[in-house]
Scaffold this active site. Structure first.
Site, PDB file in Angstrom:
ATOM      1  N   GLU A 162       0.840  -1.184   0.000  1.00  0.00           N
ATOM      2  CA  GLU A 162       0.000   0.000   0.000  1.00  0.00           C
ATOM      3  C   GLU A 162       0.881   1.241   0.000  1.00  0.00           C
ATOM      4  O   GLU A 162       1.791   1.351   0.806  1.00  0.00           O
ATOM      5  CB  GLU A 162      -0.858  -0.029   1.274  1.00  0.00           C
ATOM      6  CG  GLU A 162      -1.925   0.994   1.286  1.00  0.00           C
ATOM      7  CD  GLU A 162      -2.666   1.026  -0.036  1.00  0.00           C
ATOM      8  OE1 GLU A 162      -3.462   0.119  -0.256  1.00  0.00           O
ATOM      9  OE2 GLU A 162      -2.420   1.941  -0.852  1.00  0.00           O
ATOM     10  N   LYS A 191       8.463  -1.568  -1.329  1.00  0.00           N
ATOM     11  CA  LYS A 191       7.702  -0.812  -0.329  1.00  0.00           C
ATOM     12  C   LYS A 191       8.648  -0.228   0.727  1.00  0.00           C
ATOM     13  O   LYS A 191       8.580   0.949   1.076  1.00  0.00           O
ATOM     14  CB  LYS A 191       6.663  -1.739   0.315  1.00  0.00           C
ATOM     15  CG  LYS A 191       5.984  -1.202   1.539  1.00  0.00           C
ATOM     16  CD  LYS A 191       5.004  -0.084   1.216  1.00  0.00           C
ATOM     17  CE  LYS A 191       4.586   0.645   2.448  1.00  0.00           C
ATOM     18  NZ  LYS A 191       3.216   0.903   2.622  1.00  0.00           N
ATOM     19  N   CYS A 243       4.595   4.057   9.486  1.00  0.00           N
ATOM     20  CA  CYS A 243       5.395   3.362   8.469  1.00  0.00           C
ATOM     21  C   CYS A 243       6.881   3.686   8.461  1.00  0.00           C
ATOM     22  O   CYS A 243       7.707   2.781   8.443  1.00  0.00           O
ATOM     23  CB  CYS A 243       4.851   3.675   7.086  1.00  0.00           C
ATOM     24  SG  CYS A 243       3.356   2.770   6.734  1.00  0.00           S
TER      25      CYS A 243
END
Ligand code: UDX
Ligand code: ADP
Length: 463
Positions: free
Chosen positions: A162, A221, A277
């Site tokens: 994501e 990512k 994150c």
């Protein structure tokens, strides 16, 4: 293979908005989001969609449109797994707080639990999609659990990271820069990849949908987040130098951002990046590098975190120093507690650490944030375990408007860049404060000249 039923495990900041947008854009697909947390599911099902547990601009409207049509929120995890052809895993993967890799590696216990649950329940072949950010090669671990504990059915594991940012989740999901799908290079793997590509192709053009092998996708990512965070630490490093030399970091950022090779985004100096994150993913990268003996690689990326911690501490130190080297019993008003504007998420927010430092100096903190609840702020502080919960609730008072929070304060610190802060009657706030009145702008959002003309002693980051 045409996908008609999707299940998503984890109704959080990633799973909730992502599934809401998939449901809105793919009315023929039934999307069920499940979570162990009953209260969270109850909140997602609140008849008034303004009360859903995650605040994101535009999200409540999408939920209102799709919920009950093809979007469902439920605690019946096993039923949803059983019915779905595709299962997204969007559970949290916090940094480990115990054992090997403590403070660095990702805690995969929630992921493992999901994998075991899927293995137990699945009676038909399934596609399992990693949506949470995971250390490289997690797909392998998931596959091993599924293949060795399952009922003999076939699983294809895809990595589909994501890239949405909180606060802009809905627009990021509706208009992504790219969709990344990693899978096995076998015919079955390619079939699974194509099935997921077709889901996104309902609203994303195919040239923006990249397919790779699983490990490239997983590592991309981590790399994307490491590069983004590195830009912030780089400009924050310059902000300290600017403060010493008389350069202005906003001018420097503008000047370098106009170089098309550098670009203007993610160059805003601040009190430090937060969010679930950046820190976690970099620590993860560092841990992976170390585990392969790549110490220089590990040290290089770790410095991004070291700089960020320094920036937070530097901000609290500056408040103490400027307030004549003592903040004991002084009231410091915090405007903002969320890690950025337009979200109610506070994970790793700089505000928590700055508050903790100032409370250590015996300051009294009064906070106003438009979206963060009182309990959340207190539990954020309690989680650090610096002092007792009672001591935290004595030191932190929480207000439901900024004017009240600032009344009688010796200083104000801006910790989140909420737009409403730029619209305040700053003269009124100044008049209500203890003098001299200090304003520390940790997000560089206010107009220094205007505030100084009112009488504030105004300190921004990097000037
Ligand atoms: C990030 C990534 O952007 C996203 O792609 C990924 O999927 C998850 O992690 P998020 O953490 O939601 O998203 O927010 P982001 O906008 O990246 O901001 C992170 C932190 O950096 C915030 O605290 C923000 O205030 C800070 N920041 C951002 C700066 O201090 N300066 C900047 O120039 C940009
Ligand atoms: P993220 O930002 O990654 O979405 P959140 O913490 O907001 O993280 O959301 C993760 C959600 O996953 C939480 O609501 C948590 O209750 C849920 N969760 C964790 N493990 C499981 C599990 N095994 N089954 C179902 N839900 C789970």
């Amino acid at each position: 293979m045409k996908i008609t039923k999707i299940c998503c495990i984890g109704a959080g900041y990633v799973g909730g908005p992502t599934m809401a947008v998939i449901a809105q854009k793919c009315p023929d697909i039934q999307v069920t989001v499940v979570d162990l947390n009953e209260q969270r599911i109850k909140d997602w099902n609140d008849p008034n969609t303004d009360n859903i547990p995650i605040y994101e601009p535009g999200l409540s409207e999408i939920v209102a449109e799709a919920r009950g049509r093809n979007l469902f929120f439920s605690t019946e995890v096993e039923k949803a797994i059983d019915e779905a052809q595709v299962i997204f895993i969007s559970v949290n993967t916090p940094t480990k707080t115990y054992g090997k890799g403590k403070g660095m590696a990702a805690d995969l216990k929630y992921i493992e639990l999901c994998a075991r649950q899927i293995a137990k329940v699945a009676k038909q072949n399934k596609i399992v999609v990693e949506k949470s950010t995971l250390p490289v090669r997690t797909a392998e671990a998931i596959k091993s659990i599924l293949d060795n504990t399952g009922n003999g059915v076939q699983f294809q594991i895809l990595s589909n990271p994501e890239f949405l940012a909180e606060g802009t989740a809905v627009t990021d999901l509706l208009n992504p820069d790219r969709i990344l799908i990693g899978g096995d290079t076998t015919p079955e793997g390619e079939e699974a990849i194509n099935a997921l590509v077709d889901v996104y192709a309902n609203w994303v053009s195919k040239d923006k949908i990249l397919t790779t092998n699983v490990w490239s996708s997983e590592l991309s990512k981590l790399t994307a987040n490491a590069f983004l965070a590195q830009r912030i630490s780089s400009i924050n490093a310059m902000s300290e130098l600017c403060e010493k030399t008389g350069a202005d970091v906003n001018e420097v950022a503008k000047a370098i951002g106009m170089d098309s090779r550098i670009g203007p985004k993610f160059l805003k100096a601040s009190v430090g990046f937060g969010g679930s994150c950046f820190q976690k993913d970099i620590l993860n990268l560092v841990y992976i590098a170390k585990s392969y003996g790549l110490n220089e690689v590990a040290d290089y990326w770790e410095q991004v975190i070291i700089m960020n911690d320094h920036q937070k501490r530097r901000f609290s130190n500056k408040i103490v120093q400027t307030l004549y080297n003592t903040v004991a019993d002084k009231k410091i008003a915090f405007l903002g507690w969320a890690f950025k504007k337009d979200t109610n998420d506070t994970r790793e927010s700089a505000a928590i650490y700055v508050a903790d430092d100032l409370i250590n100096e015996q300051a009294k903190i009064s906070v106003y944030d438009p979206k963060v609840s009182r309990n959340k702020m207190l539990s954020d502080l309690d989680y650090l375990e610096t002092r007792s919960d009672e001591a935290n609730s004595k030191a932190l008072s929480i207000f439901d408007n900024a004017y009240e929070a600032c009344k009688g304060a010796h200083a104000i610190a801006i910790l989140t860049e909420w737009d409403e802060f730029t619209t305040y009657d700053w003269q009124k706030i100044y008049d209500s404060m203890h003098k001299p009145a200090f304003l520390f702008d940790g997000r560089n959002i206010l107009d220094s000249k205007e505030l100084e003309s009112i009488g504030f002693i105004y300190k921004a980051i990097g000037s």
